[in-house]
Design a protein around this motif. Structure first.
Motif, PDB file in Angstrom:
ATOM      1  N   THR A   1       0.834  -1.189   0.000  1.00 12.86           N
ATOM      2  CA  THR A   1       0.000   0.000   0.000  1.00 12.86           C
ATOM      3  C   THR A   1       0.870   1.240   0.000  1.00 12.86           C
ATOM      4  OG1 THR A   1      -0.104  -0.086   2.407  1.00 12.86           O
ATOM      5  CG2 THR A   1      -1.898  -1.131   1.191  1.00 12.86           C
ATOM      6  N   VAL A   2       0.288   2.333  -0.451  1.00 11.02           N
ATOM      7  CA  VAL A   2       1.007   3.596  -0.537  1.00 11.02           C
ATOM      8  C   VAL A   2       0.351   4.578   0.415  1.00 11.02           C
ATOM      9  CG1 VAL A   2       1.718   5.473  -2.051  1.00 11.02           C
ATOM     10  CG2 VAL A   2       1.590   3.134  -2.937  1.00 11.02           C
ATOM     11  N   ALA A   3       1.127   5.169   1.299  1.00 11.76           N
ATOM     12  CA  ALA A   3       0.595   6.137   2.253  1.00 11.76           C
ATOM     13  C   ALA A   3       0.510   7.510   1.604  1.00 11.76           C
ATOM     14  CB  ALA A   3       1.479   6.188   3.493  1.00 11.76           C
ATOM     15  N   LEU A   4      -0.330   8.349   2.173  1.00 12.88           N
ATOM     16  CA  LEU A   4      -0.416   9.728   1.710  1.00 12.88           C
ATOM     17  C   LEU A   4       0.846  10.484   2.130  1.00 12.88           C
ATOM     18  CD1 LEU A   4      -4.118  10.533   2.658  1.00 12.88           C
ATOM     19  CD2 LEU A   4      -3.219  10.078   0.386  1.00 12.88           C
TER      20      LEU A   4
ATOM     21  N   VAL B   1      -5.942  19.726   2.057  1.00 18.24           N
ATOM     22  CA  VAL B   1      -4.754  19.071   1.506  1.00 18.24           C
ATOM     23  C   VAL B   1      -4.948  17.555   1.456  1.00 18.24           C
ATOM     24  CG1 VAL B   1      -2.316  18.581   1.929  1.00 18.24           C
ATOM     25  CG2 VAL B   1      -3.176  20.907   2.188  1.00 18.24           C
ATOM     26  N   THR B   2      -5.558  17.000   2.481  1.00 12.64           N
ATOM     27  CA  THR B   2      -5.771  15.554   2.527  1.00 12.64           C
ATOM     28  C   THR B   2      -6.699  15.100   1.406  1.00 12.64           C
ATOM     29  OG1 THR B   2      -5.424  15.512   4.923  1.00 12.64           O
ATOM     30  CG2 THR B   2      -6.610  13.651   3.955  1.00 12.64           C
ATOM     31  N   ILE B   3      -7.745  15.854   1.153  1.00 11.42           N
ATOM     32  CA  ILE B   3      -8.652  15.512   0.054  1.00 11.42           C
ATOM     33  C   ILE B   3      -7.899  15.530  -1.270  1.00 11.42           C
ATOM     34  CG2 ILE B   3     -10.661  16.292  -1.257  1.00 11.42           C
ATOM     35  CD1 ILE B   3     -11.837  17.307   1.379  1.00 11.42           C
ATOM     36  N   SER B   4      -7.095  16.560  -1.480  1.00 10.65           N
ATOM     37  CA  SER B   4      -6.335  16.676  -2.728  1.00 10.65           C
ATOM     38  C   SER B   4      -5.341  15.525  -2.882  1.00 10.65           C
ATOM     39  CB  SER B   4      -5.603  18.020  -2.759  1.00 10.65           C
ATOM     40  OG  SER B   4      -4.810  18.139  -3.916  1.00 10.65           O
ATOM     41  N   ASP B   5      -4.633  15.194  -1.805  1.00 12.22           N
ATOM     42  CA  ASP B   5      -3.656  14.102  -1.865  1.00 12.22           C
ATOM     43  C   ASP B   5      -4.340  12.762  -2.126  1.00 12.22           C
ATOM     44  OD1 ASP B   5      -1.620  15.865  -1.395  1.00 12.22           O
ATOM     45  OD2 ASP B   5      -1.421  15.401   0.743  1.00 12.22           O
ATOM     46  N   LEU B   6      -5.480  12.552  -1.497  1.00 12.06           N
ATOM     47  CA  LEU B   6      -6.183  11.283  -1.676  1.00 12.06           C
ATOM     48  C   LEU B   6      -6.748  11.163  -3.088  1.00 12.06           C
ATOM     49  CD1 LEU B   6      -7.101   8.653  -0.458  1.00 12.06           C
ATOM     50  CD2 LEU B   6      -9.064   9.836   0.552  1.00 12.06           C
ATOM     51  N   GLU B   7      -7.262  12.249  -3.620  1.00 10.86           N
ATOM     52  CA  GLU B   7      -7.754  12.228  -5.003  1.00 10.86           C
ATOM     53  C   GLU B   7      -6.628  11.875  -5.973  1.00 10.86           C
ATOM     54  OE1 GLU B   7     -11.380  15.546  -4.794  1.00 10.86           O
ATOM     55  OE2 GLU B   7      -9.316  16.152  -5.260  1.00 10.86           O
TER      56      GLU B   7
ATOM     57  N   ARG C   1      -5.923   0.864  -6.306  1.00 11.41           N
ATOM     58  CA  ARG C   1      -5.720  -0.273  -5.407  1.00 11.41           C
ATOM     59  C   ARG C   1      -4.844   0.080  -4.218  1.00 11.41           C
ATOM     60  NH1 ARG C   1      -6.669  -5.322  -6.292  1.00 11.41           N
ATOM     61  NH2 ARG C   1      -4.694  -5.959  -5.355  1.00 11.41           N
ATOM     62  N   ALA C   2      -4.097   1.163  -4.311  1.00  9.88           N
ATOM     63  CA  ALA C   2      -3.250   1.556  -3.190  1.00  9.88           C
ATOM     64  C   ALA C   2      -4.084   1.976  -1.986  1.00  9.88           C
ATOM     65  CB  ALA C   2      -2.321   2.698  -3.603  1.00  9.88           C
ATOM     66  N   VAL C   3      -5.293   2.426  -2.228  1.00  9.79           N
ATOM     67  CA  VAL C   3      -6.179   2.853  -1.144  1.00  9.79           C
ATOM     68  C   VAL C   3      -7.138   1.738  -0.760  1.00  9.79           C
ATOM     69  CG1 VAL C   3      -7.839   4.589  -0.397  1.00  9.79           C
ATOM     70  CG2 VAL C   3      -6.011   5.214  -1.984  1.00  9.79           C
ATOM     71  N   GLY C   4      -7.656   1.044  -1.758  1.00 10.95           N
ATOM     72  CA  GLY C   4      -8.632  -0.003  -1.503  1.00 10.95           C
ATOM     73  C   GLY C   4      -9.978   0.361  -2.093  1.00 10.95           C
ATOM     74  N   PRO C   5     -10.876  -0.603  -2.175  1.00 14.78           N
ATOM     75  CA  PRO C   5     -12.181  -0.363  -2.795  1.00 14.78           C
ATOM     76  C   PRO C   5     -13.067   0.615  -2.033  1.00 14.78           C
ATOM     77  CG  PRO C   5     -12.074  -2.556  -1.835  1.00 14.78           C
ATOM     78  CD  PRO C   5     -10.690  -2.011  -1.786  1.00 14.78           C
ATOM     79  N   GLY C   6     -12.702   0.943  -0.791  1.00 15.00           N
ATOM     80  CA  GLY C   6     -13.499   1.903  -0.027  1.00 15.00           C
ATOM     81  C   GLY C   6     -13.068   3.340  -0.210  1.00 15.00           C
TER      82      GLY C   6
ATOM     83  N   VAL D   1      -3.254   4.951   4.802  1.00 14.55           N
ATOM     84  CA  VAL D   1      -4.080   6.057   4.306  1.00 14.55           C
ATOM     85  C   VAL D   1      -5.114   6.441   5.355  1.00 14.55           C
ATOM     86  CG1 VAL D   1      -5.756   6.733   2.548  1.00 14.55           C
ATOM     87  CG2 VAL D   1      -3.728   5.423   1.897  1.00 14.55           C
ATOM     88  N   ALA D   2      -5.744   5.445   5.953  1.00 16.98           N
ATOM     89  CA  ALA D   2      -6.770   5.712   6.963  1.00 16.98           C
ATOM     90  C   ALA D   2      -6.192   6.462   8.155  1.00 16.98           C
ATOM     91  CB  ALA D   2      -7.399   4.402   7.419  1.00 16.98           C
ATOM     92  N   ARG D   3      -4.960   6.143   8.533  1.00 21.64           N
ATOM     93  CA  ARG D   3      -4.354   6.801   9.694  1.00 21.64           C
ATOM     94  C   ARG D   3      -4.256   8.307   9.478  1.00 21.64           C
ATOM     95  NH1 ARG D   3       0.633   5.068   9.386  1.00 21.64           N
ATOM     96  NH2 ARG D   3       0.006   2.971   9.977  1.00 21.64           N
ATOM     97  N   ARG D   4      -3.798   8.698   8.305  1.00 24.36           N
ATOM     98  CA  ARG D   4      -3.688  10.131   7.999  1.00 24.36           C
ATOM     99  C   ARG D   4      -5.073  10.791   7.977  1.00 24.36           C
ATOM    100  NH1 ARG D   4      -1.172  13.267   3.966  1.00 24.36           N
ATOM    101  NH2 ARG D   4      -2.453  15.108   3.580  1.00 24.36           N
ATOM    102  N   VAL D   5      -6.039  10.131   7.366  1.00 27.62           N
ATOM    103  CA  VAL D   5      -7.393  10.680   7.292  1.00 27.62           C
ATOM    104  C   VAL D   5      -7.973  10.862   8.693  1.00 27.62           C
ATOM    105  CG1 VAL D   5      -9.758  10.184   6.554  1.00 27.62           C
ATOM    106  CG2 VAL D   5      -7.850   9.791   4.982  1.00 27.62           C
TER     107      VAL D   5
END
Length: 331
Positions: A82-85, A101-107, A115-120, A163-167
């Motif tokens: 997996t790839v972290a933000l 910033v988090t929204i932009s990075d996640l997009e 697939r680095a984030v997952g289907p959710g 990814v979830a940890r940063r969010v």
């Protein structure tokens, strides 16, 4: 003469049998039953063998742990790698800036490699965008729900944990209150959103903020703090809301700020000239602060701080003594 070496080559009536054919015999009932049973056994073995082959093909060999792939399960699996933000930039200090910033990075990460984030990932982005559009208690309440939803998604394996940890860190910053009134509004918007204990907290938080006089604030806050911790321990409060509420209530349950206020008031009343030209206004404000509930007390504190910091209103000595006492009372 009968053939004594090959008796089966003659019929019972003495006629020779045709070469290559056994002589005709009377059927033996016992032999027929044995033949029938043998045939049934062979058929049963064949059926069992076919069943075992089908189980191995569809489920897999238990000895090797293998099995057929489940097409329905494949999309819900988060990839092993997996790839972290990226880290938040230093300039993003406020919760709303960090959220943006988090929204932009996640997009960007979803566009590059979903697939680095997952289907959710889609649901996470939708919840973050909704939080960004709101403000005040509505925003904090939505952030509580989004935070809990991300935690559930990690448990279900549909969102990558880094990814979830940063969010969740960013959402926790959004939920964190600056004053007690922020907690009141967060719960009041949708009490069940903060957990099953939410509806019972609304009136208690509101009373502490608007009704309880200053000399009883610490005791009431301590009692409410115990209730919040107990509810959190029973799993009846969202963890992110509990983490936000506890420090605020701990501050209010500390009697030291009120004692410091009383000491400052006594000093000013004993020597008004040491206060400065605005002594009368300062003394009136200090007396009000010593009586008001948390929210109106904070408003009075803000007004007095503005006066004390204004040039020519109080002496430098009083300013140095008053500011450290007043700031903790804005809560």
């Amino acid at each position: 003469m009968p053939d004594t070496q090959h008796p089966d080559t003659q019929h019972p009536d003495g006629r020779p049998a045709r070469p290559g054919h056994p002589a005709h015999r009377r059927p033996d009932p016992a032999a027929r039953r044995r033949t029938r049973l043998l045939g049934l056994a062979v058929l049963a073995a064949a059926v069992l063998g076919l069943g075992a082959w089908l189980v191995t093909a569809l489920v897999g060999d238990p000895a090797t742990g293998g099995g057929a792939a489940d097409p329905a399960a494949a999309p819900s699996a988060v990839p092993v790698e997996t790839v972290a933000l990226p880290p938040l930039p230093a300039v993003a200090r406020m919760p709303d800036e960090q959220l943006r910033v988090t929204i932009s990075d996640l997009e960007a990460l979803v566009r590059e490699d979903p697939r680095a984030v997952g289907p959710g990932a889609g649901e996470v982005l939708d919840s973050l965008r909704r939080v960004e559009l709101l403000s005040g208690g509505d925003q904090r309440s939505a952030a509580v729900e989004a935070h809990d939803a991300v935690a559930a998604a990690v448990e279900e394996g549909v969102v990558a944990e880094p990814v979830a940890r940063r969010v969740q860190e960013v959402l926790a910053a959004v939920v964190r209150p600056q004053r007690l009134i922020d907690l009141v509004w967060t719960v009041d918007v949708d009490p069940p959103a903060v957990g099953p204990a939410g509806p019972d907290l609304v009136d208690d938080l509101l009373a502490l903020d608007h009704d309880v006089p200053a000399d009883r604030t610490a005791d009431r806050a301590a009692a409410l703090l115990a209730d919040v911790r107990a509810a959190a321990g029973r799993g009846e409060l969202s963890p992110v809301f509990g983490d936000a509420a506890v420090p605020t209530l701990e501050q209010l349950a500390d009697p030291a700020p009120y004692r410091a206020l009383q000491d400052l008031r006594a000093t000013a009343e004993a020597d008004p000239d040491a206060v400065g030209p605005a002594a009368d206004e300062v003394l009136a404000s200090l007396r009000a602060i010593a009586e008001l509930p948390v929210h109106p007390q904070g408003e009075e504190v803000a007004a007095l701080l503005e006066l004390v910091r204004r040039d020519g209103q109080v002496t430098a000595e009083f300013r140095e003594a008053a500011v450290p006492v007043l700031v903790p009372l804005y809560r």
